[in-house]
Design a protein around this motif. Structure first.
Motif, short mmCIF file in Angstrom:
data_model
loop_
_atom_site.label_atom_id
_atom_site.label_comp_id
_atom_site.label_asym_id
_atom_site.label_seq_id
_atom_site.Cartn_x
_atom_site.Cartn_y
_atom_site.Cartn_z
N UNK A 1 -1.98 32.41 24.09
CA UNK A 1 -2.41 31.63 22.93
C UNK A 1 -3.40 32.43 22.08
N UNK A 2 -3.21 32.41 20.78
CA UNK A 2 -4.12 33.12 19.87
C UNK A 2 -5.44 32.36 19.79
N UNK A 3 -6.53 33.04 19.48
CA UNK A 3 -7.79 32.32 19.25
C UNK A 3 -7.58 31.29 18.14
N UNK A 4 -8.04 30.09 18.37
CA UNK A 4 -7.84 28.99 17.43
C UNK A 4 -6.54 28.25 17.66
N UNK A 5 -5.69 28.79 18.54
CA UNK A 5 -4.42 28.13 18.85
C UNK A 5 -4.63 26.91 19.73
N UNK A 6 -3.60 26.09 19.83
CA UNK A 6 -3.69 24.82 20.53
C UNK A 6 -2.68 24.74 21.67
N UNK A 7 -3.14 24.23 22.80
CA UNK A 7 -2.28 23.98 23.96
C UNK A 7 -2.35 22.49 24.25
N UNK A 8 -1.22 21.92 24.64
CA UNK A 8 -1.16 20.51 25.05
C UNK A 8 -0.56 20.44 26.44
N UNK A 9 -1.24 19.76 27.34
CA UNK A 9 -0.76 19.59 28.70
C UNK A 9 -0.47 18.12 28.93
N UNK A 10 0.75 17.81 29.34
CA UNK A 10 1.17 16.43 29.55
C UNK A 10 0.84 15.98 30.98
N UNK A 11 0.77 14.68 31.16
CA UNK A 11 0.61 14.03 32.46
C UNK A 11 -0.76 14.25 33.11
N UNK A 12 -1.78 14.53 32.33
CA UNK A 12 -3.08 14.85 32.92
C UNK A 12 -3.80 13.62 33.49
N UNK A 13 -3.37 12.43 33.14
CA UNK A 13 -3.91 11.24 33.80
C UNK A 13 -3.05 10.83 35.00
N UNK A 14 -1.83 11.27 35.00
CA UNK A 14 -0.89 11.09 36.11
C UNK A 14 -0.89 9.65 36.64
N UNK A 15 -0.64 8.73 35.71
CA UNK A 15 -0.56 7.32 36.09
C UNK A 15 -1.89 6.75 36.55
N UNK A 16 -2.98 7.43 36.27
CA UNK A 16 -4.31 6.98 36.67
C UNK A 16 -4.68 7.37 38.09
N UNK A 17 -3.75 7.88 38.86
CA UNK A 17 -4.03 8.18 40.27
C UNK A 17 -4.92 9.41 40.45
N UNK A 18 -5.12 10.21 39.39
CA UNK A 18 -6.04 11.34 39.52
C UNK A 18 -7.46 10.86 39.78
N UNK A 19 -7.74 9.61 39.42
CA UNK A 19 -9.08 9.04 39.64
C UNK A 19 -9.22 8.36 41.01
N UNK A 20 -8.14 8.31 41.77
CA UNK A 20 -8.17 7.68 43.09
C UNK A 20 -8.47 8.73 44.16
N UNK A 21 -9.70 8.75 44.68
CA UNK A 21 -10.07 9.77 45.67
C UNK A 21 -9.27 9.67 46.97
N UNK A 22 -8.64 8.54 47.22
CA UNK A 22 -7.86 8.37 48.44
C UNK A 22 -6.43 8.90 48.31
N UNK A 23 -6.02 9.24 47.10
CA UNK A 23 -4.67 9.75 46.90
C UNK A 23 -4.69 11.27 47.12
N UNK A 24 -4.03 11.71 48.18
CA UNK A 24 -4.02 13.13 48.51
C UNK A 24 -2.65 13.77 48.31
N UNK A 25 -1.82 13.15 47.48
CA UNK A 25 -0.53 13.72 47.14
C UNK A 25 -0.74 15.09 46.49
#
Length: 179
Positions: A119-143
């Protein structure tokens, strides 16, 4: 496994807002996201689309042709990590305007690092699924996929090479601007 229509519209707007002409997509599936981005690109714009599945990308090719944007598409079948490394070895560092990552979650950390190099300086990256259905906030989910998404979210949040914004669109979309 496909982005939502509101994400497609948003990606197209980001392409237009940033004036992007050189794009990489990591994870093409049936081509909806690449189609949305390609339609927003200028006439001489191009997308390098990375995927491993010929059956799914054959569907993408059909729609790219039907939409009249196949000439903007450079499909690279194979492991995206290898494709990204090859682009770097071929002098592609700091030369891409926009990168969209929506692939196997276990590879996100590697895709992020390699994409940041491209990526060039000033360029933009978009990453999908970063909330992953909200389970990223569940400390008990070890998938494994959940753990990998947590890892990449933490990496991006602590990365002083970028500015970020996590948007609650669909399953979470993190925007990363390279400084």
């Amino acid at each position: 496994m496909q982005i939502s229509p509101d994400q497609g519209q948003f990606l197209a707007l980001l392409i237009q807002l940033t004036g992007a002409s050189r794009v990489i997509e990591v994870g093409t599936f049936t081509g909806y996201s690449s189609l949305a981005m390609a339609l927003a690109l200028p006439g001489d714009g191009s997308i390098i689309a990375c995927d491993i599945n010929k059956n799914w990308t054959d569907i993408a090719r059909r729609y790219w042709t039907e939409a009249g944007i196949a000439h903007k598409m450079d499909l690279r079948l194979g492991m995206a990590r290898g494709t990204l490394k090859s682009l770097i070895q071929d002098g592609g560092s700091d030369s891409f305007d926009f990168i969209f990552i929506d692939a196997d979650k276990t590879g996100y950390s590697h895709y992020y690092e390699l994409s940041l190099d491209l990526l060039r300086p000033g360029g933009l990256m978009a990453l999908d699924n970063t909330l992953y259905g909200g389970v990223v906030a569940d400390p008990d989910n070890d998938d494994l996929d959940v753990e990998m998404m947590r890892e990449v979210n933490e990496k991006i949040a602590a990365d002083d090479r970028v500015d970020i914004s996590l948007l609650p669109i669909a399953d979470g979309l993190t925007l990363v601007r390279k400084r």
